[in-house]
Write a protein that holds these residues in place. Structure first.
Motif, mmCIF file in Angstrom:
data_model
loop_
_atom_site.group_PDB
_atom_site.id
_atom_site.type_symbol
_atom_site.label_atom_id
_atom_site.label_comp_id
_atom_site.label_asym_id
_atom_site.label_seq_id
_atom_site.Cartn_x
_atom_site.Cartn_y
_atom_site.Cartn_z
ATOM 1 N N GLU A 152 0.863 -1.070 -0.012
ATOM 2 C CA GLU A 152 -0.031 0.229 0.046
ATOM 3 C C GLU A 152 0.882 1.112 0.033
ATOM 4 O O GLU A 152 1.654 1.310 0.712
ATOM 5 C CB GLU A 152 -0.886 -0.089 1.361
ATOM 6 C CG GLU A 152 -1.877 -1.072 1.177
ATOM 7 C CD GLU A 152 -2.989 -0.663 2.286
ATOM 8 O OE1 GLU A 152 -2.618 -0.362 3.061
ATOM 9 O OE2 GLU A 152 -4.012 -1.225 2.126
ATOM 10 N N ASP A 153 0.752 1.941 -1.173
ATOM 11 C CA ASP A 153 1.512 3.365 -1.115
ATOM 12 C C ASP A 153 0.550 4.436 -0.845
ATOM 13 O O ASP A 153 -0.555 4.450 -1.114
ATOM 14 C CB ASP A 153 1.939 3.284 -2.452
ATOM 15 C CG ASP A 153 3.055 2.559 -2.914
ATOM 16 O OD1 ASP A 153 3.408 1.897 -2.316
ATOM 17 O OD2 ASP A 153 3.302 2.159 -4.345
ATOM 18 N N GLY A 154 1.277 5.257 0.123
ATOM 19 C CA GLY A 154 0.706 6.499 0.221
ATOM 20 C C GLY A 154 0.981 7.587 -0.838
ATOM 21 O O GLY A 154 1.860 7.623 -1.250
ATOM 22 N N ILE A 204 -4.464 6.441 -0.664
ATOM 23 C CA ILE A 204 -3.622 5.047 -0.448
ATOM 24 C C ILE A 204 -3.967 4.265 -1.667
ATOM 25 O O ILE A 204 -5.027 4.098 -2.177
ATOM 26 C CB ILE A 204 -4.060 4.104 0.823
ATOM 27 C CG1 ILE A 204 -3.591 5.118 2.152
ATOM 28 C CG2 ILE A 204 -3.399 2.801 0.595
ATOM 29 C CD1 ILE A 204 -4.076 4.233 3.222
ATOM 30 N N TYR A 205 -3.075 3.729 -2.263
ATOM 31 C CA TYR A 205 -3.093 2.971 -3.511
ATOM 32 C C TYR A 205 -2.455 1.487 -3.276
ATOM 33 O O TYR A 205 -1.390 1.399 -2.659
ATOM 34 C CB TYR A 205 -2.217 3.445 -4.635
ATOM 35 C CG TYR A 205 -2.948 3.565 -5.938
ATOM 36 C CD1 TYR A 205 -3.251 2.215 -6.563
ATOM 37 C CD2 TYR A 205 -3.563 4.667 -6.449
ATOM 38 C CE1 TYR A 205 -3.717 2.312 -7.774
ATOM 39 C CE2 TYR A 205 -4.204 4.629 -7.725
ATOM 40 C CZ TYR A 205 -4.415 3.513 -8.404
ATOM 41 O OH TYR A 205 -5.021 3.355 -9.565
ATOM 42 N N GLY A 206 -3.399 0.500 -3.380
ATOM 43 C CA GLY A 206 -2.942 -0.930 -3.092
ATOM 44 C C GLY A 206 -2.568 -1.425 -4.481
ATOM 45 O O GLY A 206 -2.964 -1.155 -5.502
ATOM 46 N N VAL A 207 -1.218 -2.022 -4.350
ATOM 47 C CA VAL A 207 -0.511 -2.485 -5.690
ATOM 48 C C VAL A 207 0.035 -4.036 -5.473
ATOM 49 O O VAL A 207 0.448 -4.217 -4.597
ATOM 50 C CB VAL A 207 0.736 -1.522 -5.974
ATOM 51 C CG1 VAL A 207 1.576 -2.127 -7.127
ATOM 52 C CG2 VAL A 207 0.229 -0.165 -6.119
ATOM 53 N N VAL A 208 -0.315 -4.782 -6.593
ATOM 54 C CA VAL A 208 0.176 -6.103 -6.588
ATOM 55 C C VAL A 208 1.499 -6.002 -7.592
ATOM 56 O O VAL A 208 1.196 -5.711 -8.702
ATOM 57 C CB VAL A 208 -0.943 -7.101 -7.138
ATOM 58 C CG1 VAL A 208 -0.324 -8.468 -7.108
ATOM 59 C CG2 VAL A 208 -2.028 -7.079 -6.114
#
Length: 164
Positions: A5-7, A17-21
């Motif tokens: 999770e990137d702020g 917040i961006y969730g990234v796989v």
């Protein structure tokens, strides 16, 4: 794969917040014989709870950084046993750009020679079969083939064929 999770800060200054796989680059191969038939594989896909038909595809083991063309050759032999005299790059796909960094490279494999598959342990239940283009499209219409990467690859193949 990793999940993070990137702020972030949006253009208007608000945070979020961006969730990234994060997953490694993959190669997808469309094997097509001299009669225009397509070679597909079918395997159980745990996240959707069922078997799915798709074009052969995969990533390098242990997140290794492998040239996509080399990876395509390896995946084709591994999953189908086929070796190709020619591999033509058709294009690049972003798997799910709203949530994943994964990118794929799509190749058309022609001049095919059959041999034994060299499947990984996790692919032991895999089946493979040849389909005509009409049969492929019928599977799509019936909902028997729903793999997004395979459908996008089919579109790249159609564009390639239209130029030829």
């Amino acid at each position: 794969m990793t999940v993070r999770e990137d702020g972030i800060r949006r253009a208007d200054g608000t945070g979020g917040i961006y969730g990234v796989v994060d997953k490694p680059t993959y190669a997808l191969v469309i094997p097509r014989d001299d009669d225009g038939r397509l070679h597909l594989v079918e395997q159980y896909r745990y996240p959707v709870g069922g078997r799915r038909w798709e074009f052969p595809a995969g990533t390098a083991p242990d997140r290794a950084d492998v040239d996509p063309a080399e990876l395509a050759v390896r995946e084709l032999v591994e999953e189908t046993g086929l070796a190709a005299a020619r591999m033509t790059l058709l294009g690049t796909l972003d798997c799910a750009p709203g949530m994943s960094s994964q990118r794929g490279h799509v190749y058309l494999a022609t001049g095919l020679t059959a041999g034994p598959p060299r499947r990984e342990h996790s692919e032991q239940d895999m089946r493979a079969a040849w389909f005509t283009a009409d049969g492929f499209e019928a599977m799509v219409r019936r909902g028997d083939l729903t793999d997004a990467q395979s459908l996008a690859a089919w579109a790249l193949l159609a564009l390639h064929d239209a130029r030829a």
